[in-house]
Design a protein around this motif. Structure first.
Motif, PDB file in Angstrom:
ATOM      1  N   ALA A 233      47.625  44.927  33.538  1.00 51.91           N
ATOM      2  CA  ALA A 233      48.456  46.075  33.895  1.00 51.91           C
ATOM      3  C   ALA A 233      48.495  47.121  32.792  1.00 51.91           C
TER       4      ALA A 233
ATOM      5  N   LEU B 255      48.954  43.184  38.854  1.00 50.00           N
ATOM      6  CA  LEU B 255      47.799  43.333  37.973  1.00 50.00           C
ATOM      7  C   LEU B 255      47.776  42.296  36.858  1.00 50.00           C
TER       8      LEU B 255
ATOM      9  N   GLU C 153      50.909  49.638  37.349  1.00 51.85           N
ATOM     10  CA  GLU C 153      51.348  48.948  38.567  1.00 51.85           C
ATOM     11  C   GLU C 153      51.788  49.938  39.645  1.00 51.85           C
TER      12      GLU C 153
END
Length: 428
Positions: A400, A396, A234
């Motif tokens: 992620a 995300l 992230e």
């Protein structure tokens, strides 16, 4: 590529091919003239060291055409990192669910799979199944095993950074001290057609085990905590300029990942960020065996238990997520209450770390939970600590951890000192 730590490049004839690649990858020097200026190397020496990178297939000439040289004279051709010469395998394990992917070196997902993977079934079975997933994904992405340059794995427990093994993981029974890297290496070799030769390898950062492909070049296996890799993914993709970034994952358990100065902060032995086992004064029994842990009262698993006690069908954090998505009123109320309990703890975290971004991720990362976090966080933390703080949710989502695992592998492989080792292994 963003979010990477700028490493100091040695001046004079000491700058290596790996350090030249680092300058190109970071965008600090993207022509031969700029590399000369940054390192003090002669034109001939820069050419020799770049030639090794071209022969390895790691560097290419840019498509943008010539640009003015910082040293004057005729225009220079720009240089780019060739992200098409290899791929990365990545996987992210939760307690009852797994996700795996084939990624490019810049983090683009080429093929992806998710499904039931229960960590309680033990590492041998789970990692063996991941090996099958990787083989299927390579076929789906139309990539041979030889194209894989590294494997990254996110797990829901603390990871020793030297060995890549989980240490006393509360929600991973049977995994404590297990050789994850070696087993995943063997599973990859067995199912994806890579050559044998799994080994312990030299640990660095997240701990790397290796397996060799048919080309004979070692493929490292890196293992790290899931919240760490989510935070890394992230931060790199969405907040590359944030020098202190914190992510809290609230799913079946609770954990935090921190990226400080562009680097994952793991603590002495991988235990940093284990906020789910901070005592909050409750009498609930936690899976770690203690009473009163934050995870025992405010995790997705804890909310699921409370819902089940009231007759609502919920057994895990993912079940709670589904109820929240459908707007279930009791689930939303309990999620907000859990957010307040987590927010109370995060007031201390924010005061200690002083992050620019605090991200909430995981199964409970929705409006009710986030509202509860903000209520207590801003009430308990000093205004000075939150004046420049953004409290946000994941960008995300479920990818992620995959993006972070892939990025970790790439940064490990293309660190200047490791570039030199790999070039030598390739005979370049």
């Amino acid at each position: 590529m963003t979010g990477r730590v700028d490493r100091t490049v040695r001046a004079g004839n000491q700058a290596s091919s790996g350090e030249l690649l680092e300058l190109v990858r970071s965008g600090r020097a993207t022509t031969r003239g700029a590399l000369q200026q940054a390192t003090g190397l002669s034109r001939a020496t820069v050419g020799q060291r770049l030639d090794r990178l071209f022969r390895a297939g790691w560097l290419r000439e840019g498509a943008g055409g010539p640009v003015d040289s910082p040293l004057g004279g005729r225009p220079s051709i720009t240089l780019e990192f060739d992200d098409a010469h290899a791929v990365v395998l990545a996987a992210d394990l939760d307690t009852r669910h797994g996700r795996a992917a084939v990624l490019t070196l810049t983090g683009e997902i080429l093929a992806e799979k998710s499904g039931l993977l229960v960590v309680d079934e033990g590492p041998d079975a789970v990692l063996g199944e991941l090996g099958r997933w990787f083989a299927d994904l390579l076929v789906k992405a139309a990539k041979p095993a030889d194209a894989v340059c590294g494997i990254g794995l996110a797990v829901p427990g603390p990871v020793d950074s030297d060995t890549g093994r989980v240490v006393q993981p509360p929600i991973m029974p049977g995994w404590d001290g297990y050789d994850i890297r070696g087993r995943l290496s063997r599973a990859f070799a067995e199912h994806a057609g890579a050559g044998a030769g799994a080994g312990a390898g030299a640990g660095a950062g997240a701990g790397a085990g290796t397996v060799s492909t048919r080309s004979g070049v070692p493929v490292p296996v890196l293992v790290d905590n899931d919240a760490n890799l989510m935070a890394y993914g992230e931060q790199r993709t969405g907040y590359p300029d944030c020098s202190a970034f914190a992510l809290v994952k609230v799913s079946t358990g609770i954990g935090a990942g921190m990226v400080v100065g562009g680097t994952i902060y793991r603590g002495i032995d991988g235990g940093a960020g284990d906020i789910g086992h901070i005592r909050v004064g409750a009498d609930a029994l936690c899976r770690c065996g203690s009473y009163g842990c934050l995870a025992a009262v405010a995790s997705g698993g804890a909310v699921a238990r409370r819902l089940a006690e009231s007759g609502v069908a919920a057994a895990s954090g993912s079940d709670v997520r589904d109820l929240l998505t459908s707007g279930h009123p009791e689930a939303m109320a309990l999620a907000r209450e859990a957010g307040r309990q987590v927010g109370d703890v995060l007031a201390t975290v924010v005061t200690l770390l002083n992050p620019g971004v605090l991200m909430i991720a995981g199964d409970l990362a929705g409006t009710p939970f986030l509202t509860g976090v903000r209520e207590l966080l801003y009430q308990r933390a000093l205004p000075r600590s939150t004046a420049h703080l953004d409290v946000v949710t994941s960008r995300l989502g479920e990818r992620a951890g995959l993006i972070g695992a892939g990025a970790l592998v790439v940064e490990y492989l293309y660190a200047p000192e490791r570039v030199e080792e790999r070039l030598a292994a390739l005979g370049v």
